[in-house]
Enzyme design. Structure first.
Site, PDB file in Angstrom:
ATOM      1  N   HIS A  35      44.926  32.233  55.994  1.00 32.40           N
ATOM      2  CA  HIS A  35      45.486  32.763  55.225  1.00 32.40           C
ATOM      3  C   HIS A  35      44.308  33.945  54.682  1.00 32.40           C
ATOM      4  CE1 HIS A  35      46.689  33.288  50.636  1.00 32.40           C
ATOM      5  NE2 HIS A  35      47.327  34.510  51.383  1.00 32.40           N
ATOM      6  N   HIS A  59      49.511  42.350  48.938  1.00 34.61           N
ATOM      7  CA  HIS A  59      50.842  41.656  49.138  1.00 34.61           C
ATOM      8  C   HIS A  59      52.153  42.282  50.642  1.00 34.61           C
ATOM      9  CE1 HIS A  59      48.906  38.045  48.208  1.00 34.61           C
ATOM     10  NE2 HIS A  59      48.761  37.216  49.208  1.00 34.61           N
ATOM     11  N   ARG A 133      36.922  45.349  38.642  1.00 40.59           N
ATOM     12  CA  ARG A 133      36.998  44.513  39.584  1.00 40.59           C
ATOM     13  C   ARG A 133      37.390  43.557  38.246  1.00 40.59           C
ATOM     14  NH1 ARG A 133      39.201  41.273  42.157  1.00 40.59           N
ATOM     15  NH2 ARG A 133      38.046  40.054  43.672  1.00 40.59           N
ATOM     16  N   CYS A 181      29.641  43.461  41.061  1.00 39.24           N
ATOM     17  CA  CYS A 181      30.240  42.930  41.701  1.00 39.24           C
ATOM     18  C   CYS A 181      29.777  42.282  43.403  1.00 39.24           C
ATOM     19  CB  CYS A 181      32.010  43.397  42.286  1.00 39.24           C
ATOM     20  SG  CYS A 181      33.448  42.089  44.019  1.00 39.24           S
ATOM     21  N   TYR A 317      33.376  33.081  45.910  1.00 38.74           N
ATOM     22  CA  TYR A 317      31.858  34.214  45.193  1.00 38.74           C
ATOM     23  C   TYR A 317      30.647  33.242  45.486  1.00 38.74           C
ATOM     24  CZ  TYR A 317      34.683  37.288  42.493  1.00 38.74           C
ATOM     25  OH  TYR A 317      35.258  38.522  42.379  1.00 38.74           O
TER      26      TYR A 317
END
Length: 470
Positions: A35, A59, A133, A181, A317
């Protein structure tokens, strides 16, 4: 298949991982390992994925539906089925309007880069042009009723503070800093070797002037006992959430308790009330620290002896490479905090045709380093690093940053260079940029040694191939 039966299948050990989507049942046991979103799919184990797909709109693509159909094992029993209308509630229906100058990568949740024009021209990005973000829908907050709570280790009595408290009980301070980010320049790393995530180019960063109150002042007001051995991490929770948990992150207490780190709870952005996309009414602004720890829509501060239990702290992260079996174990990696020295070229753009002026090409970009280290030098090259041209650093004279060259230099540094190019010998140059900070840290030359499965912290030399026109 009854929903009761589906609920029993919530792990491999329980006979497999089943989920439902719009009254159909799917066995995703084998798919979990590949996934793209990692273990987050397990949030729906034994239940419905509809609400999560509503939350993460990426998705809803034809190839995803085709893949899902190959995993179908049956339908929900008639007595457990829901009406069609139950599957069409849009959690993003109240999101704010956005500027068409942003480069949109995903609408649900909304994620968009700052445009090349503002990256090239503006030292301070206007609020509407600042990159966005978001991890979930933008919460609707009534500022008059809003408060946040401070609790945890070293605090005898939890306290609550309102927006008025922040405006009236604490000194207001300004900090000029980008938010970036961790996936900035992920696209470059993906072109080197496949990675997962939003394909940010150079626009997952923007610079602003933030106004708010020092985190150290707020923690002192809460009577935090810094000598308490349990004071190791400062955890932040936002009001943005999915059905399982709010967005959360943490920063080591040593950083949060250092007044020289200039971490603030921001209430204004470029002298205006925080826009909804950027955390209204209050957000954490932690200069030099990866954007994922700069929690928006602040709701709770929790002092803890452990880092935040949030998925985004423990399972994202982080710099992780797959093991010999191809699996990436995020649990053993350190969470990203301070950012390394980096640079990016914003002009020319990839594959752009440029005209020379007296045999010279104009190159523009930005450089930045975490921990408040100023940028000492930026150099550019058109011949793969054989020769380098030093760029001019273009930092305006602002009172908020004046004199901050070596420490507490949180702002980014735009640069510009005129570089000689021979169009006959080098008609398709690859422009390269590298930066050196005040501690003489420099960027790695290539991406191989820093490659990771999530494409984070790409601070290798930035290279842009362009073409010389007439």
């Amino acid at each position: 298949i009854s929903l009761k039966e589906v609920s029993k299948h919530n792990s491999k050990q329980a006979g497999g991982i089943w989920v439902t989507y719009q009254n159909a049942v799917y066995d995703v046991t084998e798919f979990v390992e590949v996934h793209p979103g990692g273990s987050r799919i397990l949030m729906a184990a034994g239940g419905a994925i509809d609400k999560y797909w509503g939350m993460f709109g990426a998705h809803k693509k034809e190839d995803t539906f085709e893949l899902l159909e190959t995993l179908r094992i049956g339908n929900v029993a008639p007595e457990d089925r829901q009406p069609e209308s139950a599957f069409h509630v849009d959690p993003y229906g109240s999101d704010p309007e956005r500027s068409d100058t942003l480069v949109v990568h995903a609408k649900k949740p909304f994620n968009a880069s700052a445009g090349a024009e503002t990256l090239e021209q503006d030292f301070i990005q206007p609020n509407e042009k600042f990159f966005v973000r978001n991890h979930m829908p933008v919460p609707q907050v009534d500022a008059s009723a809003w408060y946040f709570e401070i609790s945890g280790e070293g605090i005898d009595e939890p306290i609550k503070l309102t927006l008025e408290d922040l405006h009236t009980k604490f000194e207001q301070v300004d900090v000029v800093s980008p938010v970036m980010c961790g996936g900035n320049r992920r696209l470059d790393m993906h072109q080197h070797k496949n990675v997962r995530g939003i394909m940010w180019a150079t626009g997952a960063i923007s610079n602003a002037k933030w106004t708010g109150v020092r985190l150290t002042d707020v923690l002192r007001h809460a009577n935090l006992d810094i000598s308490d051995p349990g004071v190791k991490h400062i955890c932040f929770e936002g009001l943005d959430r999915d059905d399982k948990e709010p967005y959360g992150a943490s920063i080591p207490a040593d950083l949060c308790l250092d007044p020289a780190r200039d971490i603030i709870l921001a209430t204004k952005m470029n002298d205006e009330i925080l826009p909804r996309d950027h955390g209204y009414p209050v957000r954490v602004l932690a200069p030099g620290i990866v954007g994922g720890r700069n929690v928006k829509w602040l709701h709770k501060i929790i002092v803890s002896d452990e880092e935040s239990p949030s998925f985004w702290q423990r399972q994202d992260y982080k710099l992780v490479k797959p093991d010999k079996n191809g699996k990436a174990d995020f649990s053993k990696a350190f969470a990203i905090q301070e950012l390394p020295v980096m640079s990016a070229i914003v002009s020319p753009q990839p594959d752009q045709t440029v005209k020379l002026e007296d045999g010279h090409m104009t190159v523009k970009g930005y450089a930045w380093s975490g921990s408040g280290r100023g940028i000492h030098k930026v150099e550019v090259s058109a011949d793969n690093g054989k020769t380098w041209t030093e760029a001019i650093l273009k930092v305006p004279d602002m009172p908020e940053i004046r004199g901050k060259m070596h420490t507490r230099a949180w702002h980014w540094v735009p640069f510009e260079a005129m570089m000689a190019v021979d169009p006959l010998r080098n008609p398709h140059p690859t422009v390269t940029a590298r930066a050196i900070d005040a501690a003489h840290n420099s960027q790695p030359q290539d991406m191989e040694e820093i490659w990771n499965v999530r494409g984070l912290l790409n601070n290798a030399y930035h290279r842009v191939k362009c073409h010389i026109g007439q």
